[in-house]
Design a protein around this motif. Structure first.
Motif, mmCIF file in Angstrom:
data_model
loop_
_atom_site.group_PDB
_atom_site.id
_atom_site.type_symbol
_atom_site.label_atom_id
_atom_site.label_comp_id
_atom_site.label_asym_id
_atom_site.label_seq_id
_atom_site.Cartn_x
_atom_site.Cartn_y
_atom_site.Cartn_z
ATOM 1 N N SER A 128 0.845 -1.192 0.000
ATOM 2 C CA SER A 128 0.000 0.000 0.000
ATOM 3 C C SER A 128 0.880 1.241 0.000
ATOM 4 C CB SER A 128 -0.904 0.007 1.229
ATOM 5 O OG SER A 128 -1.817 -1.079 1.171
ATOM 6 N N SER A 129 0.422 2.275 -0.734
ATOM 7 C CA SER A 129 1.235 3.481 -0.834
ATOM 8 C C SER A 129 0.419 4.761 -0.862
ATOM 9 C CB SER A 129 2.113 3.422 -2.090
ATOM 10 O OG SER A 129 1.313 3.338 -3.255
ATOM 11 N N ASP A 133 -5.376 2.879 -1.058
ATOM 12 C CA ASP A 133 -4.884 1.561 -0.651
ATOM 13 C C ASP A 133 -5.216 1.290 0.813
ATOM 14 O OD1 ASP A 133 -3.768 0.947 -3.117
ATOM 15 O OD2 ASP A 133 -1.831 1.824 -2.604
ATOM 16 N N TYR A 136 -8.779 0.327 1.370
ATOM 17 C CA TYR A 136 -8.974 -1.082 1.021
ATOM 18 C C TYR A 136 -8.426 -1.994 2.118
ATOM 19 C CZ TYR A 136 -10.738 -0.710 -3.776
ATOM 20 O OH TYR A 136 -11.522 -0.486 -4.887
ATOM 21 N N ASP A 137 -7.297 -1.612 2.702
ATOM 22 C CA ASP A 137 -6.713 -2.427 3.774
ATOM 23 C C ASP A 137 -7.651 -2.520 4.971
ATOM 24 O OD1 ASP A 137 -4.496 -2.724 2.185
ATOM 25 O OD2 ASP A 137 -3.276 -1.249 3.271
ATOM 26 N N THR A 167 4.610 -1.685 -5.240
ATOM 27 C CA THR A 167 3.358 -1.094 -4.794
ATOM 28 C C THR A 167 2.236 -1.487 -5.767
ATOM 29 O OG1 THR A 167 3.581 0.940 -6.072
ATOM 30 C CG2 THR A 167 4.612 0.886 -3.859
ATOM 31 N N TYR A 168 0.993 -1.256 -5.338
ATOM 32 C CA TYR A 168 -0.125 -1.474 -6.253
ATOM 33 C C TYR A 168 0.029 -0.604 -7.493
ATOM 34 C CZ TYR A 168 -2.395 -4.045 -2.500
ATOM 35 O OH TYR A 168 -2.687 -4.972 -1.530
ATOM 36 N N ARG A 186 -8.462 -3.356 -7.898
ATOM 37 C CA ARG A 186 -7.956 -3.424 -6.523
ATOM 38 C C ARG A 186 -8.972 -4.194 -5.701
ATOM 39 N NH1 ARG A 186 -6.008 -3.783 -1.900
ATOM 40 N NH2 ARG A 186 -4.856 -2.135 -0.845
ATOM 41 N N TRP A 190 -5.927 -7.314 0.652
ATOM 42 C CA TRP A 190 -4.538 -7.174 0.208
ATOM 43 C C TRP A 190 -4.251 -7.884 -1.107
ATOM 44 C CZ3 TRP A 190 -6.152 -8.872 5.003
ATOM 45 C CH2 TRP A 190 -6.231 -7.857 5.962
ATOM 46 N N TYR A 192 -4.889 -7.716 -5.687
ATOM 47 C CA TYR A 192 -5.333 -7.031 -6.898
ATOM 48 C C TYR A 192 -5.568 -8.101 -7.958
ATOM 49 C CZ TYR A 192 -0.566 -7.872 -8.466
ATOM 50 O OH TYR A 192 0.612 -8.490 -8.806
#
Length: 201
Positions: A128-129, A133, A136-137, A167-168, A186, A190, A192
């Motif tokens: 995650s960045s 993200d 979503y976490d 990263t995503y 996404r 965790w 994609y």
């Protein structure tokens, strides 16, 4: 899906359906790269007659062989094993791409193994960045807790790489460069999803 996938649950098994849903009608051959304990390969074999699972780890392949003796199990590196080009109607994996450091080279290799009209489908992990993200976490924490209460969690024996090196955003940009027309999703917990349909001639 196989009995193994319907009686066991973890984050990876949960997303097998995303791959199975994009298997082309009439697909004859499939490759599960980084097959680990072999559950995705076994699920693919319920739909595709000729399935190959490849992994570099011999110990985990012994577990995979017990899942489905009808799958062709290969110990090797998907990047260098002498597969024929464009020989698989389905090229797929769950939680493997982050084991391979060069995203562009890996996706190029996998695209080269995909037959015209076939599909490349990857469920993967990344770092995650950004704010989206992390949202979503948080959603993933809630969702996983609910599934764990309902199903328990099955612990795989495949090697783990954590944290992921990409990263995503890295994965999304690489897919856009290497796989024109691919779709990116996404997912909670965790993960994609990248899906690419190779153009038919």
């Amino acid at each position: 899906m196989t009995e193994a996938s319907t009686t066991r649950w973890n984050n990876n098994i949960h997303y097998h359906r995303r791959i199975l849903d994009v298997v082309p009608a009439g697909a004859r051959t499939a490759l599960d790269f980084g097959t680990g304990n072999g559950l995705l390969a076994a699920d693919l074999h319920a739909r595709v007659p000729d399935v190959t699972g490849i992994d570099i780890d011999l110990a985990v392949l012994e577990s995979a062989r017990a899942e489905d003796p009808g799958v062709r199990w290969i110990q090797g590196d998907v990047m260098s094993h002498p597969f024929l080009p464009e020989s698989f109607d389905v090229v797929a994996s769950v939680a493997t791409l982050h084991h391979l450091p060069d995203l562009d080279s890996t996706l190029t290799r996998l695209a080269g193994l995909t037959s015209p009209g076939g599909v490349l489908a990857v469920v993967g992990l990344a770092k995650s960045s950004g704010a989206i993200d992390f949202l979503y976490d948080v959603a993933g924490l809630v969702q996983q807790a609910r599934y764990e209460r309902r199903h328990g969690i099955w612990e795989h024996s495949a090697p783990i790489v954590w944290p992921p090196p990409h990263t995503y955003g890295d994965v999304k940009r690489s897919a856009a460069r290497v796989l024109p027309g691919s779709t990116w999703s996404r997912l909670p917990m965790w993960r994609y999803l990248v899906v690419w349909h190779k153009p038919a001639p």
